[in-house]
Design a protein around this motif. Structure first.
Motif, PDB file in Angstrom:
ATOM      1  N   THR A   1      -4.431  -4.208   6.037  1.00  0.00           N
ATOM      2  CA  THR A   1      -4.156  -3.385   4.849  1.00  0.00           C
ATOM      3  C   THR A   1      -5.438  -2.706   4.352  1.00  0.00           C
ATOM      4  O   THR A   1      -5.447  -1.524   4.007  1.00  0.00           O
ATOM      5  CB  THR A   1      -3.548  -4.246   3.712  1.00  0.00           C
ATOM      6  N   GLU A   2      -6.518  -3.479   4.356  1.00  0.00           N
ATOM      7  CA  GLU A   2      -7.809  -2.970   3.887  1.00  0.00           C
ATOM      8  C   GLU A   2      -8.316  -1.837   4.791  1.00  0.00           C
ATOM      9  O   GLU A   2      -8.748  -0.791   4.319  1.00  0.00           O
ATOM     10  CB  GLU A   2      -8.824  -4.116   3.876  1.00  0.00           C
ATOM     11  N   GLU A   3      -8.227  -2.059   6.120  1.00  0.00           N
ATOM     12  CA  GLU A   3      -8.719  -1.049   7.083  1.00  0.00           C
ATOM     13  C   GLU A   3      -7.887   0.238   6.990  1.00  0.00           C
ATOM     14  O   GLU A   3      -8.428   1.335   7.027  1.00  0.00           O
ATOM     15  CB  GLU A   3      -8.670  -1.588   8.521  1.00  0.00           C
TER      16      GLU A   3
ATOM     17  N   LEU B   1       0.814  -1.205   0.000  1.00  0.00           N
ATOM     18  CA  LEU B   1       0.000   0.000   0.000  1.00  0.00           C
ATOM     19  C   LEU B   1       0.852   1.260   0.000  1.00  0.00           C
ATOM     20  O   LEU B   1       1.860   1.316   0.695  1.00  0.00           O
ATOM     21  CB  LEU B   1      -0.851  -0.032   1.292  1.00  0.00           C
TER      22      LEU B   1
ATOM     23  N   GLY C   1      -6.127   1.149   4.368  1.00  0.00           N
ATOM     24  CA  GLY C   1      -6.388   1.677   3.022  1.00  0.00           C
ATOM     25  C   GLY C   1      -7.647   2.524   2.961  1.00  0.00           C
ATOM     26  O   GLY C   1      -7.674   3.570   2.284  1.00  0.00           O
ATOM     27  N   LYS C   2      -8.674   2.113   3.679  1.00  0.00           N
ATOM     28  CA  LYS C   2      -9.940   2.872   3.708  1.00  0.00           C
ATOM     29  C   LYS C   2      -9.716   4.287   4.210  1.00  0.00           C
ATOM     30  O   LYS C   2     -10.306   5.247   3.735  1.00  0.00           O
ATOM     31  CB  LYS C   2     -10.961   2.178   4.625  1.00  0.00           C
TER      32      LYS C   2
ATOM     33  N   LYS D   1      -4.848 -13.601   5.935  1.00  0.00           N
ATOM     34  CA  LYS D   1      -6.127 -13.008   6.322  1.00  0.00           C
ATOM     35  C   LYS D   1      -5.914 -11.773   7.209  1.00  0.00           C
ATOM     36  O   LYS D   1      -6.487 -10.715   6.986  1.00  0.00           O
ATOM     37  CB  LYS D   1      -6.970 -14.054   7.062  1.00  0.00           C
TER      38      LYS D   1
ATOM     39  N   ASP E   1      -7.831   6.463   1.456  1.00  0.00           N
ATOM     40  CA  ASP E   1      -8.656   6.875   0.319  1.00  0.00           C
ATOM     41  C   ASP E   1      -9.709   7.889   0.759  1.00  0.00           C
ATOM     42  O   ASP E   1     -10.043   8.781   0.047  1.00  0.00           O
ATOM     43  CB  ASP E   1      -9.329   5.672  -0.332  1.00  0.00           C
TER      44      ASP E   1
ATOM     45  N   GLU F   1      -4.109  -8.903   5.237  1.00  0.00           N
ATOM     46  CA  GLU F   1      -5.002  -8.297   4.242  1.00  0.00           C
ATOM     47  C   GLU F   1      -6.072  -7.433   4.907  1.00  0.00           C
ATOM     48  O   GLU F   1      -6.426  -6.378   4.416  1.00  0.00           O
ATOM     49  CB  GLU F   1      -5.651  -9.373   3.365  1.00  0.00           C
ATOM     50  N   LYS F   2      -6.570  -7.906   6.064  1.00  0.00           N
ATOM     51  CA  LYS F   2      -7.606  -7.146   6.777  1.00  0.00           C
ATOM     52  C   LYS F   2      -7.020  -5.805   7.255  1.00  0.00           C
ATOM     53  O   LYS F   2      -7.626  -4.752   7.080  1.00  0.00           O
ATOM     54  CB  LYS F   2      -8.130  -7.951   7.971  1.00  0.00           C
TER      55      LYS F   2
END
Length: 206
Positions: A198-200, A85, A202-203, A192, A206, A195-196
C-alpha cells in the motif's frame, strides 16, 4: 504470497502498471494466453482478473487478500472490507440525469431508473424525496427517453452518451475513483506485506 484481484479491462491494466512500477511485477500477466492466475513467487504476489463488480466479493470472502474496486461498488454493496487507498484513477461520478429541460416539481413521486438501487435510495432519502425505483441492468439512458422514468442515476464519465441522447446531468450524487481494498482477516495475518505494498503504491500516486 499476497492474492490480488484486479478488475478486467482498461482500469485493471492501468492499476497493474502502477503495481508493476511499485515493484510488484508479474511478467506472465502480459503474455497472450487464457490463464486466469499469474504469480511471481520472488515478489510474493499472485494476480487474477475478475469482473469489476465481483472484486469486492472475492476480497470480502477471502479468496483475494486485496483488490481494486470502484467507489460505486463499495457504496452500493457495502462489503465488509478495509478501504486502504484512493488510487485516483477510474475517475468519474454517480449522477442524476434527465431529458433536457426537465424540472422536478417535487409534488409527484419521482420515477428513477438505475442499476444502483441502494445508493439511489440513500441519496433521495437524505433529501426526503418520494421515489419509485426502477431497477435496470443496462442502457439506462433509454428509460427517460421512452417515458419509463423521469430521471436516471448512473455513472457519468465524459457525458457523451447523455449528450447524444438529449439528456443532461442535473445533480451529482458522489465522486467515484478506484480504491484499494483488503480482506479484514488477511490484513490481520499479512499486515506487514499489505502495508508495504500500500505504501509503495501510495508513493506513486502522490
Amino acid at each position: 504470497m499476497i492474492n490480488i484481484a484486479l478488475p478486467k479491462g482498461r482500469l485493471g491494466e492501468k492499476v497493474y502498471a502502477t503495481f508493476e512500477k511499485a515493484g510488484y511485477e508479474c511478467p506472465s500477466i502480459k503474455e497472450n494466453n487464457r490463464k486466469l492466475i499469474f504469480e511471481n513467487p520472488e515478489k510474493g504476489v499472485r494476480y487474477f482478473w475478475v469482473k469489476p463488480s465481483d472484486v469486492s466479493i472475492y476480497v470480502e470472502r477471502g479468496a483475494a487478500d486485496i483488490g481494486v474496486c470502484g467507489k460505486d461498488i463499495l457504496n452500493e454493496y457495502l462489503p465488509d472490507v478495509y478501504e486502504l487507498l484512493d488510487l485516483k484513477t477510474g475517475i468519474c461520478s454517480m449522477a442524476v440525469a434527465a431529458k433536457k429541460g426537465f424540472h422536478d416539481d417535487g409534488e409527484t413521486t419521482l420515477k428513477v431508473a438505475t442499476k444502483f438501487v441502494r445508493a439511489t435510495k440513500a441519496f433521495y432519502a437524505k433529501k426526503g424525496r418520494d421515489i419509485d425505483v426502477i431497477k435496470l441492468n443496462g442502457s439506462i439512458e433509454l428509460a427517460p427517453i421512452l417515458g419509463l422514468s423521469d430521471v436516471i442515476v448512473d455513472i457519468v464519465e465524459t457525458g457523451t452518451t447523455l449528450k447524444e441522447n438529449d439528456l443532461e446531468v442535473i445533480e451529482k450524487v458522489f465522486p467515484i475513483s478506484a480504491r484499494l481494498i483488503a480482506n479484514k482477516a488477511s490484513f490481520k495475518f499479512k499486515t506487514k506485506e499489505i502495508e508495504k505494498l500500500t505504501e509503495e503504491v501510495g508513493k506513486l500516486i502522490d
